[in-house]
Design a protein around this motif. Structure first.
Motif, PDB file in Angstrom:
ATOM      1  N   VAL A 185      -6.443 -18.298 -23.420  1.00 48.26           N
ATOM      2  CA  VAL A 185      -7.169 -17.789 -22.252  1.00 48.26           C
ATOM      3  C   VAL A 185      -6.263 -17.927 -21.031  1.00 48.26           C
ATOM      4  O   VAL A 185      -5.961 -19.039 -20.610  1.00 48.26           O
ATOM      5  CB  VAL A 185      -8.481 -18.565 -22.007  1.00 48.26           C
ATOM      6  CG1 VAL A 185      -9.142 -18.083 -20.722  1.00 48.26           C
ATOM      7  CG2 VAL A 185      -9.436 -18.410 -23.180  1.00 48.26           C
ATOM      8  N   PRO A 186      -5.814 -16.801 -20.468  1.00 49.78           N
ATOM      9  CA  PRO A 186      -5.043 -16.886 -19.233  1.00 49.78           C
ATOM     10  C   PRO A 186      -5.960 -16.835 -18.011  1.00 49.78           C
ATOM     11  O   PRO A 186      -6.976 -16.145 -18.012  1.00 49.78           O
ATOM     12  CB  PRO A 186      -4.149 -15.643 -19.279  1.00 49.78           C
ATOM     13  CG  PRO A 186      -4.894 -14.674 -20.121  1.00 49.78           C
ATOM     14  CD  PRO A 186      -5.758 -15.481 -21.065  1.00 49.78           C
ATOM     15  N   VAL A 187      -5.598 -17.592 -16.984  1.00 53.09           N
ATOM     16  CA  VAL A 187      -6.224 -17.491 -15.667  1.00 53.09           C
ATOM     17  C   VAL A 187      -5.132 -16.901 -14.786  1.00 53.09           C
ATOM     18  O   VAL A 187      -4.069 -17.499 -14.630  1.00 53.09           O
ATOM     19  CB  VAL A 187      -6.694 -18.862 -15.144  1.00 53.09           C
ATOM     20  CG1 VAL A 187      -7.257 -18.733 -13.740  1.00 53.09           C
ATOM     21  CG2 VAL A 187      -7.732 -19.477 -16.089  1.00 53.09           C
ATOM     22  N   ALA A 188      -5.384 -15.726 -14.243  1.00 50.75           N
ATOM     23  CA  ALA A 188      -4.354 -15.008 -13.499  1.00 50.75           C
ATOM     24  C   ALA A 188      -4.772 -14.786 -12.059  1.00 50.75           C
ATOM     25  O   ALA A 188      -5.923 -14.457 -11.781  1.00 50.75           O
ATOM     26  CB  ALA A 188      -4.087 -13.650 -14.163  1.00 50.75           C
ATOM     27  N   ASN A 189      -3.828 -14.981 -11.142  1.00 45.89           N
ATOM     28  CA  ASN A 189      -4.014 -14.591  -9.754  1.00 45.89           C
ATOM     29  C   ASN A 189      -3.430 -13.189  -9.622  1.00 45.89           C
ATOM     30  O   ASN A 189      -2.215 -13.038  -9.522  1.00 45.89           O
ATOM     31  CB  ASN A 189      -3.264 -15.516  -8.797  1.00 45.89           C
ATOM     32  CG  ASN A 189      -3.760 -16.942  -8.791  1.00 45.89           C
ATOM     33  OD1 ASN A 189      -2.953 -17.852  -8.786  1.00 45.89           O
ATOM     34  ND2 ASN A 189      -5.047 -17.173  -8.777  1.00 45.89           N
ATOM     35  N   PRO A 190      -4.275 -12.147  -9.652  1.00 47.63           N
ATOM     36  CA  PRO A 190      -3.735 -10.793  -9.578  1.00 47.63           C
ATOM     37  C   PRO A 190      -3.132 -10.508  -8.203  1.00 47.63           C
ATOM     38  O   PRO A 190      -3.561 -11.078  -7.197  1.00 47.63           O
ATOM     39  CB  PRO A 190      -4.952  -9.905  -9.846  1.00 47.63           C
ATOM     40  CG  PRO A 190      -6.143 -10.746  -9.577  1.00 47.63           C
ATOM     41  CD  PRO A 190      -5.735 -12.165  -9.754  1.00 47.63           C
ATOM     42  N   ALA A 191      -2.152  -9.626  -8.190  1.00 45.20           N
ATOM     43  CA  ALA A 191      -1.559  -9.178  -6.934  1.00 45.20           C
ATOM     44  C   ALA A 191      -2.612  -8.337  -6.204  1.00 45.20           C
ATOM     45  O   ALA A 191      -3.006  -7.281  -6.682  1.00 45.20           O
ATOM     46  CB  ALA A 191      -0.297  -8.371  -7.204  1.00 45.20           C
ATOM     47  N   GLN A 192      -3.094  -8.832  -5.077  1.00 43.97           N
ATOM     48  CA  GLN A 192      -4.241  -8.227  -4.402  1.00 43.97           C
ATOM     49  C   GLN A 192      -4.020  -6.758  -4.060  1.00 43.97           C
ATOM     50  O   GLN A 192      -4.864  -5.917  -4.382  1.00 43.97           O
ATOM     51  CB  GLN A 192      -4.609  -9.012  -3.149  1.00 43.97           C
ATOM     52  CG  GLN A 192      -5.880  -8.495  -2.497  1.00 43.97           C
ATOM     53  CD  GLN A 192      -6.416  -9.404  -1.412  1.00 43.97           C
ATOM     54  OE1 GLN A 192      -5.921 -10.513  -1.200  1.00 43.97           O
ATOM     55  NE2 GLN A 192      -7.435  -8.955  -0.728  1.00 43.97           N
ATOM     56  N   GLN A 193      -2.928  -6.420  -3.419  1.00 44.79           N
ATOM     57  CA  GLN A 193      -2.702  -5.025  -3.019  1.00 44.79           C
ATOM     58  C   GLN A 193      -2.625  -4.106  -4.231  1.00 44.79           C
ATOM     59  O   GLN A 193      -3.175  -3.009  -4.227  1.00 44.79           O
ATOM     60  CB  GLN A 193      -1.440  -4.896  -2.178  1.00 44.79           C
ATOM     61  CG  GLN A 193      -1.581  -5.481  -0.798  1.00 44.79           C
ATOM     62  CD  GLN A 193      -0.323  -5.301   0.028  1.00 44.79           C
ATOM     63  OE1 GLN A 193       0.783  -5.189  -0.515  1.00 44.79           O
ATOM     64  NE2 GLN A 193      -0.479  -5.274   1.335  1.00 44.79           N
ATOM     65  N   THR A 194      -1.952  -4.554  -5.256  1.00 38.89           N
ATOM     66  CA  THR A 194      -1.812  -3.738  -6.471  1.00 38.89           C
ATOM     67  C   THR A 194      -3.159  -3.515  -7.129  1.00 38.89           C
ATOM     68  O   THR A 194      -3.502  -2.387  -7.497  1.00 38.89           O
ATOM     69  CB  THR A 194      -0.849  -4.423  -7.469  1.00 38.89           C
ATOM     70  OG1 THR A 194       0.402  -4.634  -6.825  1.00 38.89           O
ATOM     71  CG2 THR A 194      -0.661  -3.576  -8.709  1.00 38.89           C
ATOM     72  N   LEU A 195      -3.952  -4.580  -7.272  1.00 44.09           N
ATOM     73  CA  LEU A 195      -5.252  -4.451  -7.919  1.00 44.09           C
ATOM     74  C   LEU A 195      -6.216  -3.619  -7.070  1.00 44.09           C
ATOM     75  O   LEU A 195      -6.958  -2.793  -7.608  1.00 44.09           O
ATOM     76  CB  LEU A 195      -5.856  -5.825  -8.215  1.00 44.09           C
ATOM     77  CG  LEU A 195      -7.106  -5.813  -9.093  1.00 44.09           C
ATOM     78  CD1 LEU A 195      -6.813  -5.170 -10.456  1.00 44.09           C
ATOM     79  CD2 LEU A 195      -7.652  -7.213  -9.281  1.00 44.09           C
TER      80      LEU A 195
END
Length: 120
Positions: free
Chosen positions: A22-32
């Protein structure tokens, strides 16, 4: 979106009694957020991180052919020292990450197993 950073930071947890990570990811806000606009997903960054389509989008990038990851939790708040998740040298503190995200990880395992049992 080729050649774009989709996640700023990722922490992956593996339980030896489970069949996937199970990964917990901080997505790149602008990209997402840009992806959300292009794909008709509405809401603020926090709600986009809860969206199943957004999770599938990030998960597809994380997989890169590995079947061992079956689900992802997108965390809109970056790992930080204030919550004791990073050391002063910005290294991830794995025991603290596990403690902080234990309920999230348990829920991911539970819902993913339920989805597999129902054929989703």
């Amino acid at each position: 979106m080729p050649n774009v950073v989709l996640a700023d930071k990722v922490w992956v947890y593996g339980n030896s009694f489970e069949s996937f990570l199970v990964p917990v990811a901080n997505p790149a806000q602008q990209t997402l957020e840009r992806w959300a606009v292009e794909n008709g997903v509405n809401g603020d960054f926090n709600s986009i991180c809860q969206n199943a389509k957004a999770k599938a989008f990030i998960l597809g990038d994380l997989l890169k052919g590995f079947e061992i990851i079956k689900a992802v939790h997108l965390e809109p708040v970056a790992f930080d020292m204030e919550r004791d998740l990073l050391s002063p040298t910005y290294k991830k503190k794995r025991p603290q990450l596990l403690k902080y995200y234990q309920s999230v990880i348990d829920e991911v395992y539970k819902t993913t197993k339920e989805g597999q049992a129902s054929g989703q």
